[in-house]
Enzyme design. Structure first.
Site, mmCIF file in Angstrom:
data_model
loop_
_atom_site.group_PDB
_atom_site.id
_atom_site.type_symbol
_atom_site.label_atom_id
_atom_site.label_comp_id
_atom_site.label_asym_id
_atom_site.label_seq_id
_atom_site.Cartn_x
_atom_site.Cartn_y
_atom_site.Cartn_z
ATOM 1 N N GLN A 1 -7.913 -21.500 38.798
ATOM 2 C CA GLN A 1 -7.872 -22.943 38.547
ATOM 3 C C GLN A 1 -6.785 -23.639 39.364
ATOM 4 O O GLN A 1 -6.752 -24.875 39.421
ATOM 5 C CB GLN A 1 -7.660 -23.218 37.050
ATOM 6 C CG GLN A 1 -8.795 -22.693 36.182
ATOM 7 C CD GLN A 1 -10.127 -23.388 36.453
ATOM 8 O OE1 GLN A 1 -10.185 -24.470 37.060
ATOM 9 N NE2 GLN A 1 -11.217 -22.775 36.017
ATOM 10 N N CYS B 1 -17.896 -20.419 28.664
ATOM 11 C CA CYS B 1 -18.561 -19.264 28.072
ATOM 12 C C CYS B 1 -18.570 -19.343 26.550
ATOM 13 O O CYS B 1 -19.337 -18.681 25.898
ATOM 14 C CB CYS B 1 -17.896 -17.971 28.543
ATOM 15 S SG CYS B 1 -16.308 -18.192 29.291
ATOM 16 N N THR C 1 -22.343 -4.886 51.692
ATOM 17 C CA THR C 1 -22.523 -5.909 52.730
ATOM 18 C C THR C 1 -21.993 -7.245 52.217
ATOM 19 O O THR C 1 -22.306 -7.662 51.105
ATOM 20 C CB THR C 1 -24.013 -6.024 53.103
ATOM 21 O OG1 THR C 1 -24.442 -4.743 53.546
ATOM 22 C CG2 THR C 1 -24.239 -7.052 54.191
ATOM 23 N N ASN D 1 -7.609 -22.569 32.337
ATOM 24 C CA ASN D 1 -8.886 -23.231 32.592
ATOM 25 C C ASN D 1 -9.280 -24.237 31.513
ATOM 26 O O ASN D 1 -10.039 -25.154 31.767
ATOM 27 C CB ASN D 1 -10.009 -22.196 32.762
ATOM 28 C CG ASN D 1 -9.969 -21.107 31.726
ATOM 29 O OD1 ASN D 1 -8.920 -20.546 31.435
ATOM 30 N ND2 ASN D 1 -11.109 -20.799 31.153
HETATM 31 N N1 PMP Z 1 -10.323 -16.880 35.709
HETATM 32 C C1 PMP Z 1 -10.352 -18.168 35.318
HETATM 33 C C2 PMP Z 1 -9.077 -18.821 34.904
HETATM 34 C C3 PMP Z 1 -11.556 -18.870 35.323
HETATM 35 O O1 PMP Z 1 -11.567 -20.151 34.945
HETATM 36 C C4 PMP Z 1 -12.743 -18.212 35.726
HETATM 37 C C5 PMP Z 1 -14.075 -18.927 35.724
HETATM 38 N N2 PMP Z 1 -14.381 -19.548 34.508
HETATM 39 C C6 PMP Z 1 -12.661 -16.869 36.125
HETATM 40 C C7 PMP Z 1 -11.435 -16.235 36.097
HETATM 41 C C8 PMP Z 1 -13.880 -16.104 36.581
HETATM 42 O O2 PMP Z 1 -14.300 -16.584 37.822
HETATM 43 P P1 PMP Z 1 -15.708 -16.229 38.481
HETATM 44 O O3 PMP Z 1 -16.658 -17.268 37.986
HETATM 45 O O4 PMP Z 1 -15.490 -16.358 39.945
HETATM 46 O O5 PMP Z 1 -16.063 -14.858 38.090
#
Ligand code: PMP
Length: 410
Positions: free
Chosen positions: A180, A327, A239, A152
């Site tokens: 990704q 993050c 659900t 990512n």
């Molecule tokens: N794996 C990768 C490589 C990501 O880039 C992300 C999102 N940043 C996630 C997992 C987590 O995805 P989600 O936002 O759907 O929880």
């Protein structure tokens, strides 16, 4: 400042496709039944969800019955890891890599505390894992190999098919985080593919947030992570998020028709940005392999620049990007991905991830190049430590020491 905000953070999340939004609208109106209800209201909602399942299965080239809808890839990754380990109770070893997303890394590190042995494969300077290291580490005790299809932060692509073949030789299960990759690379899960579990997330390919899909191969072991209902064929209770699922289905449908064109467009935009920045900015390095790379991602390291300052100034100029992974933004921790790649600290600090989408326009790229190069120049002029190699004449010995310490520690 550019008049219209320019969004270059598409690996964090994407613009919801108008087609996806349109597909969801009836769910705000007449199609509001609970998909598990047997009456007509419920069956209409069920019908929409099953259409979405077909579109998502087509995107991955798998069977609709192999798709489990969930809340996104964080849940998908957690589910796949626990399901695999539950299916191989006699094996106590997990292999992953140092550059995985937190939703894999933090889970396996937690499992390490409860008795599993975990190997985190290294990556080289370009972000590649070494298949020989995988061959050396894997054994009859390995329950699971978990690798991302594409990173990512850098967009670097892993050789997942070859890694899967190695996992199979040792009878280990193989999970791929393809968050990704979806919409940017062809994913083909035909029966020959050695992938047992694969995760995707709707909001990364122009669907909505809070809906994802986990591919579970027909014969792979499975254990629901979320229990207490018969939904998703007993594989994920609760659900269904019908709106998120329908939007993801429509976004997948769009990709099934037009992905090749989207990929070509993203590559054109990304390459335009890369060559523009290289032409206008000094001391710029590209992080990660430039060949085995997603078509939309550019991770650029502006040496001797503080990435947070750059991000803030770009934000003030109406350009959205992120430093490292989203993050991480707001924290001074350098990116674990770039650290694993041994990117020099002088460049990690000023590393920024630019990610285009199929909606990115060339005028936006040109405006971004102008803004970014201007801001980088200003930041280097403003900082007494900026661009040390060129400005070292003006610095005192003490200032130079401070500069070196800053770029050598964090
Ligand atoms: N794996 C990768 C490589 C990501 O880039 C992300 C999102 N940043 C996630 C997992 C987590 O995805 P989600 O936002 O759907 O929880």
């Amino acid at each position: 400042m550019t008049e219209r905000p320019i969004y270059l953070d598409n690996n964090s999340t994407t613009f919801p496709a108008p087609e996806a939004v349109e597909a969801v609208l009836p769910l705000f109106g007449e199609i509001y039944g609970n998909p598990s209800s047997t009456h007509g209201f419920g069956q209409k909602a069920r019908h929409e969800i099953e259409l979405a399942r077909e579109n998502v299965a087509k995107l991955l080239n798998c069977k609709p019955a192999e798709i489990v809808f969930n809340s996104g890839a964080t849940e998908g990754n957690n589910t796949a890891i626990y399901a695999a380990l539950d299916g191989m109770p006699e094996r106590k070893h997990i292999i992953t890599s140092r550059t995985e997303h937190a939703s894999v890394l933090e889970v396996v590190r937690y499992l390490e505390q409860s008795g599993y042995r975990v190997t985190e494969l290294n990556v080289d300077r370009l972000g590649h894992i070494d298949l020989d290291e995988l061959k050396n580490e894997i054994s009859g005790d390995t329950a699971l190999v978990s690798l991302m299809w594409a990173n990512n932060e850098t967009g670097v692509i892993n050789p997942v098919n070859a890694a899967g073949d190695i996992a199979k030789q040792f009878g280990a299960l193989f999970h791929v985080d393809a968050v990704q990759a979806a919409g940017k690379l062809k994913i083909d899960l035909t029966e020959e593919a050695a992938i047992d579990y694969l995760t995707i997330s709707g909001h990364k390919f122009h669907g909505l947030k809070g809906a994802g899909a986990l591919f579970v191969r027909e014969k792979a072991p499975f254990l629901p992570l979320i229990r207490g209902g018969h939904h998703e064929n007993g594989r994920r209770a609760g659900t269904e998020n019908a709106m998120g699922i329908v939007a993801m289905g429509a976004a997948a449908g769009l990709l099934n028709r037009e992905m090749a064109r989207h990929i070509e467009h993203m590559k054109l935009m990304r390459d335009r940005l890369q060559s523009g920045l290289l032409a206008k900015c000094e001391d710029l390095i590209i992080n990660g392999d430039q060949q085995d790379r997603l078509p939309n991602t550019l991770n650029a390291g502006f040496k001797f620049i503080d990435g947070e300052a750059l991000l803030m100034m770009l934000d003030a100029a109406n350009i959205a990007v992120s430093a490292g992974s989203a993050c991480r933004s707001g924290s001074l921790e350098p990116s674990h991905v770039l650290k694993a790649m041994n990117v020099p600290l002088s460049a990690i600090h000023g590393s920024v991830r630019f990610c285009v989408s199929r909606y990115t326009e060339s005028e936006e790229i040109d405006a971004a190049i102008e803004q970014i190069s201007g801001i980088v120049k200003r930041l280097r002029e403003m900082s007494p430590f900026g661009h040390a190699e060129q400005h070292s004449n003006g610095l005192s010995a003490e200032q130079l020491e401070k500069h070196k310490a800053y770029f050598a520690t964090a």
